[in-house]
Motif scaffolding. Structure first.
Motif, PDB file in Angstrom:
ATOM      1  N   VAL A  99      37.318  -6.411  10.604  1.00  0.00           N
ATOM      2  CA  VAL A  99      38.373  -6.714  11.563  1.00  0.00           C
ATOM      3  C   VAL A  99      37.889  -7.727  12.578  1.00  0.00           C
ATOM      4  O   VAL A  99      36.716  -7.734  12.954  1.00  0.00           O
ATOM      5  N   THR A 100      38.788  -8.594  13.014  1.00  0.00           N
ATOM      6  CA  THR A 100      38.466  -9.453  14.137  1.00  0.00           C
ATOM      7  C   THR A 100      38.756  -8.669  15.406  1.00  0.00           C
ATOM      8  O   THR A 100      39.366  -7.595  15.366  1.00  0.00           O
ATOM      9  N   TYR A 101      38.302  -9.222  16.510  1.00  0.00           N
ATOM     10  CA  TYR A 101      38.671  -8.678  17.805  1.00  0.00           C
ATOM     11  C   TYR A 101      40.202  -8.647  17.860  1.00  0.00           C
ATOM     12  O   TYR A 101      40.852  -9.587  17.422  1.00  0.00           O
ATOM     13  N   ASP A 103      31.437  -9.414  19.683  1.00  0.00           N
ATOM     14  CA  ASP A 103      30.977  -8.902  18.393  1.00  0.00           C
ATOM     15  C   ASP A 103      31.400  -9.780  17.228  1.00  0.00           C
ATOM     16  O   ASP A 103      30.736  -9.808  16.213  1.00  0.00           O
ATOM     17  N   ASP A 104      32.547 -10.462  17.360  1.00  0.00           N
ATOM     18  CA  ASP A 104      32.924 -11.279  16.212  1.00  0.00           C
ATOM     19  C   ASP A 104      32.576 -12.759  16.403  1.00  0.00           C
ATOM     20  O   ASP A 104      33.075 -13.619  15.705  1.00  0.00           O
ATOM     21  N   GLN A 111      34.808  -8.990  11.675  1.00  0.00           N
ATOM     22  CA  GLN A 111      35.045 -10.165  10.844  1.00  0.00           C
ATOM     23  C   GLN A 111      34.720 -11.380  11.695  1.00  0.00           C
ATOM     24  O   GLN A 111      35.289 -11.559  12.766  1.00  0.00           O
ATOM     25  N   ARG A 112      33.782 -12.174  11.218  1.00  0.00           N
ATOM     26  CA  ARG A 112      33.362 -13.314  12.039  1.00  0.00           C
ATOM     27  C   ARG A 112      33.779 -14.618  11.391  1.00  0.00           C
ATOM     28  O   ARG A 112      33.561 -14.830  10.212  1.00  0.00           O
ATOM     29  N   THR A 133      33.941 -23.831  13.799  1.00  0.00           N
ATOM     30  CA  THR A 133      33.747 -25.213  13.367  1.00  0.00           C
ATOM     31  C   THR A 133      33.885 -25.348  11.856  1.00  0.00           C
ATOM     32  O   THR A 133      33.889 -26.455  11.337  1.00  0.00           O
ATOM     33  N   LYS A 134      33.941 -24.237  11.136  1.00  0.00           N
ATOM     34  CA  LYS A 134      33.974 -24.329   9.679  1.00  0.00           C
ATOM     35  C   LYS A 134      35.223 -23.686   9.090  1.00  0.00           C
ATOM     36  O   LYS A 134      35.209 -23.201   7.964  1.00  0.00           O
ATOM     37  N   VAL A 135      36.312 -23.611   9.855  1.00  0.00           N
ATOM     38  CA  VAL A 135      37.532 -23.070   9.246  1.00  0.00           C
ATOM     39  C   VAL A 135      38.514 -24.209   9.003  1.00  0.00           C
ATOM     40  O   VAL A 135      38.547 -25.196   9.734  1.00  0.00           O
TER      41      VAL A 135
END
Lengths: 893, 105
Positions: A187-189, A209-210, A269-270, A274-276
């Motif tokens: 999960v993302t924040y 955390d993410d 989930q991180r 810059t890489k999406v």
């Protein structure tokens, strides 16, 4: 009139007596003072007072709620009447318990799954964020979120209180006694914050955390915490090796926390900002709407943000911007409950409908029993009416008796429902959403009570209308056996039996259709053979060699060789996933060299499966044309591919025509030649059309999903065909082989292919079993109904039969007469039932496969079965008619 | 006796102070100079009814010659009710009087 006086009448009565006594004493005191002798004085005082009993009664009545008072008396009377005929009561109660219990149990299921809100605070504000993409063939209806959308939506929305994306996957836990792969939720924040379920211990994920590069953390769910750490209260702060990296435990979720696919671990989930890119639609969005925001407003907000998103991010490498533009993405925000519950509603409502029909049949049966009893009680009722009981009062008493039956039957039914739900939760189809939440809550109790009272009133009103009407006094004349039975007296019971038979027929047709559906599915060739002999298990290559495709492939190859050498193993195979494991199988567009596309267009998506040689042989999947991959194909990274028959037909019209054609993935990949065509596999379950599948070698050179070193299936499935499949022995040996080669990586998703196959049919078989139970009950009750009517007719007409025999009627002819009567009833009932079934079964067409709702075979077979059963049910009592001794029968009077 | 008048008479009797059933019965009889003969028993349902409507309240006490007795007293609501009833009664009596003996103009 006050309640507390009503409830404390005895005390008031006592007080009143004292008051009256005090009056009499004072008056006698006065009289004595006037010179009377004490005895006379007291008598005079009493005279002066009048009748104390009458005064007391008057006051008592003032304190009484008349209706309630008589109600209690009538209830006692009703109980006494029921207790006096235990056979009748038992039969009625059993029938009702089955009917009410069945519908209550299913209502319990419907209540838990469809009606009760999700187990999150203010769950009505929770939504799933999806997309439509009319421009993407085959993907258009339910497109998930991409990582870039996460950033855009999170930062740019105006309608969400919280927003996050999630996906579920396995995560290997090593460094413990038994390496394993628990179900993990990434999960993302924002996801846990949206759900708003407070952790039992520790904290939720924070935004930190993410963020890539920060310390790795994990949250445990209650079940996993208990199973693996025995509920250790000091778990927060300890480390766990997950996917070969140490993670700090920061929290434990409470027992009541639930989420899709029942996760055991929750990991952040991180995304590296810059890489999406625009692509990678593989995360499910979840949001909590701001108070007062409607679904339409949320959709409009997402539509607005989609416009921003399209220009804010770069297209995925290898894809053209126009691809994303032409997909014409639109918003699809829907209540989370809809996402979780899915399409199970149709099944449940059909089952509920059938059980209501069973309940109606049960009511008809009890009404019939009551009518027979009413017949016997006519004299009693007539005498009571003659003695001055108002017919309203008699009607109320009879109705009360029926309601009492209804409530008692309902109580027994509730017990049945409770037991039934326990069984259902334990054995029910795992595909049923929210299965663990099923139970009996106040709504279910209210439903059971309502249904009990309603059915009590329903079957109670018939005998009341028949026997307690104002004509009741006339009955005195007709009592006794001096008269033959009038035709009119049977009409009500005949109508009830016809209704029962008709309803039973409807239910039998429903279950018959389900049986035919099941048969049809069973007869389909699923695309594999003898699945009970195929053992399936998954494992993976160790992290250390993950970026060396050749080493990974050699490892799989050696494992397969060793597995093939195990005793009793006839063949082995390897692929990224087994048939029917569609959740592990990617879907992607495929380009065909001889089918050029306009710029910006993308071709239809196909299922991908990566295989090693021997996979098809092990599965029993026939090769329709060409050949299987060879190890040489894999190791030399030859540009080859295989396709399913329906894909070949779709693109080139024929399986053989596909051989030699070239396909590829993405715009920049190398073209690969189709060397083989295999039969279609029902990969999405037997009820769904088999998908078009492209098969690729498990190892390939530079390809869309591969890194710079090429692609290999590291994380995959070993299939072993053996007559020892499913035994603990074989599994032990297989585990040893795998662990000896891959450094004790977890082995998971262990099952036989047969189990997957059965699971895919679970919902159909669940519906089938429920409908078969309902149909069986209906048939039984219908038969009992016919039997009862004929048996009663025979007993009532004993005298008449005696006369008939005395004047020369043949016994065989007499029993035929009764059988004919039973068959007439069944025939009329069946005819009505057929008409009703033709109309009603259309409602269940969503559950039928390979058979129409008007399947003539089912209708004919069911009608025949019912008529046969009716004949039998009438023949048994009719035989008794033939055995009547005329002398005995006439002497009865 | 006219319907409803017994209630009024009881209330009227209690204006002077709390009393038990025996006293009330005799007070009504004496007050009417024995014209109104009531069966003393019928007093008790009436008392019960008035208490139920909260026009009078009751308590247990000791009578003048040391007998245990239930006393009744007027409540404010009862006082209001008495006023309304007597007013109404007066009107009715006057009206009936006018009809039976028309006043000379």
């Amino acid at each position: 009139m006050s309640w507390c006086r009503f409830l404390r009448r005895a005390r008031w009565d006592q007080e009143r007596r004292e008051e009256i006594e005090s009056y009499v004493q004072m008056e006698s005191d006065d009289n004595i003072a006037r010179g009377m002798p004490p005895d006379d004085a007291r008598a005079a005082a009493r005279r002066k007072f009048g009748n104390p009993t009458r005064v007391q009664e008057e006051i008592y009545r003032m304190n009484t709620i008349t209706f309630l008072d008589t109600l209690v008396r009538d209830l006692r009377y009703a109980l006494r009447m029921l207790a006096r005929s235990p056979m009748f009561t038992a039969a009625a109660l059993l029938t009702l318990a089955l009917g009410i219990g069945g519908s209550t149990a299913i209502f319990g299921v419907i209540d838990s799954i469809l009606i009760r809100p999700l187990a999150y605070p203010h769950s009505e504000a929770l939504v799933g964020v999806w997309h439509t993409a009319p421009g993407l063939k085959g993907l258009g209806e339910n497109l998930e979120c991409t990582p870039s959308m996460y950033f855009t939506y999170r930062e740019g929305n105006r309608t969400f209180q919280q927003f996050g994306v999630w996906n579920s996957n396995g995560a290997s836990v090593t460094g413990t006694a038994e390496p394993e792969l628990p179900r993990a939720l990434f999960v993302t924040y924002g996801v846990l914050d949206a759900l708003d379920v407070q952790p039992l211990l520790g904290r939720w994920f924070s935004q930190e955390d993410d963020t890539p590069g920060s310390a790795e953390t994990v949250i445990l769910t209650y079940g996993y915490w208990h199973r693996r750490f025995a509920g250790d209260r000091f778990i927060v702060g300890r480390t766990l090796t997950i996917n070969a990296t140490p993670h700090t435990v920061i929290g434990v979720m409470p027992r009541e926390f639930r989420f899709q696919r029942d996760p055991e671990l929750i990991l952040p989930q991180r995304f590296d900002r810059t890489k999406v890119y625009l692509g990678d639609f593989s995360y499910q969005g979840i949001a909590r709407l701001k108070p007062g925001v409607t679904m339409a407003q949320a959709n409009a907000d997402v539509a607005r943000m989609l416009g921003i998103w399209l220009t804010a991010w770069a297209p995925t490498p290898g894809f053209d911007f126009t691809v994303f533009k032409n997909a014409r993405l639109g918003p699809k925000v829907q209540p989370l409950s809809q996402e979780i519950v899915g399409d199970v509603g149709a099944t449940l409502w059909v089952v509920m409908g059938t059980l209501i029909l069973v309940l109606l049949i049960a009511c008809a049966n009890v009404a019939n029993l009551l009518l027979v009893r009413g017949e016997g009680r006519q004299q009693e009722l007539a005498i009571r009416a003659a003695l001055g009981a108002g017919w309203g009062r008699i009607a109320r008493e009879m109705l009360l008796e029926s309601m009492m039956l209804g409530v008692l039957g309902g109580a027994a039914g509730l017990g049945l429902a409770f037991a039934g739900l326990r069984i259902l939760v334990a054995k029910g189809p795992a595909t049923l959403p929210r299965l663990g939440e099923i139970g009996i809550d106040p709504w279910v109790l209210a439903f059971a009570l309502g249904v009990s009272l309603l059915s009590g009133a329903l079957f109670g009103v018939i005998p009341v209308w028949k026997y307690a009407g104002p004509r009741v006094a006339n009955a005195l004349r007709g009592v006794g056996r001096t008269f033959s039975q009038g035709r009119e007296r049977h009409r009500a019971r005949n109508v009830l039996v016809v209704v029962q038979v008709a309803l039973a027929l409807v239910l039998l047709v429903c279950s018959g259709l389900m049986i035919r559906t099941f048969q049809h599915l069973r007869n389909l060739r699923p695309g594999f053979a003898q699945p009970e002999q195929i053992q399936i298990l998954h494992s993976m290559a160790p992290q250390a060699i993950a970026d060396q495709p050749e080493r990974v492939m050699r490892m799989h190859n050696e494992i397969l060789d060793k597995l093939a050498a195990l005793p009793g193993v006839t063949s082995v195979g390897f692929a990224n996933a087994a048939p029917l494991e569609s959740f592990l199988s990617p879907n992607n567009p495929i380009y065909a060299q001889d089918k050029p596309l306009a710029k910006g267009q993308i071709p239809a998506t196909r299922r991908f499966r990566m295989t090693a040689p021997g996979f098809f042989k092990t599965m029993g999947t026939r090769i329709v044309a060409g050949r299987d991959f060879t190890w040489t194909d894999l190791y030399e990274k030859r540009h080859v591919a295989m396709v399913s028959e329906n894909l070949a037909r779709g693109l080139w019209g024929d399986a053989n025509a596909a051989l030699g054609k070239r396909i590829r993935v993405g715009n920049s990949d190398a073209w690969r030649e189709v060397v083989g065509v295999v039969e279609d596999v029902y990969d999405n379950g037997m009820q769904v059309k088999p998908p078009e599948i492209a098969y690729w070698p498990a190892m390939m050179d530079g390809w869309l999903f591969g890194g710079e070193h090429g692609f290999v299936t590291g994380f995959g499935m070993y299939a072993i065909r053996s007559n020892r499949a499913g035994t603990e022995n074989l599994l032990k040996e297989v585990r040893q082989v795998i662990w000896s080669m891959n450094g004790r990586q977890p082995v998971f998703l262990v099952s036989t292919l047969k189990e997957l196959y059965d699971q895919s049919m679970e919902r159909t078989s669940f519906t089938l079993v429920m409908l078969a139970i309902a149909g069986g009950m209906a048939l039984l009750l219908g038969i009992v109904g016919i039997y009862g009517v004929i048996a009663y007719a025979v007993s009532q007409r004993t005298r008449e039969i005696g006369i008939r025999i005395a004047v020369g009627a043949q016994p065989a002819g007499l029993s035929r007469m009764f059988v004919r009567q039973g068959l007439q009833l069944a025939g009329v009932g069946a005819a009505c039932g057929l008409a009703a079934a033709a109309g009603l079964t259309r409602l269940m067409s969503a559950l039928l496969f390979g058979v129409t709702a008007l399947d003539p075979v089912t209708y004919a077979a069911v009608s025949a079965l019912l008529i046969l059963a009716a004949a039998l049910a009438s023949y048994l009592p009719a035989r008794r008619a033939a055995a009547v001794d005329p002398v005995e029968a006439l002497r009865v009077e | 006796m006219l319907q409803g008048t017994l209630d009024m008479l009881i209330l009227q009797t209690l204006v002077l102070g709390a009393a038990h059933g025996h006293t009330i019965a005799h007070a009504i009889e004496r007050g009417s100079e024995d014209v109104l003969q009531i069966e003393h028993g019928s007093l008790y349902p009436a008392l019960h009814r008035l208490e139920d409507r909260r026009w009078i309240a009751s308590f247990w006490g000791t009578s003048e010659n040391n007998r245990k007795a239930k006393y009744y007293r007027l409540t404010p609501a009862g006082r209001k009710q008495l006023l309304a009833q007597t007013t109404r009664w007066d009107e009715v009596v006057r009206a009936i009087g006018r009809i039976l003996k028309p006043a000379a103009e």
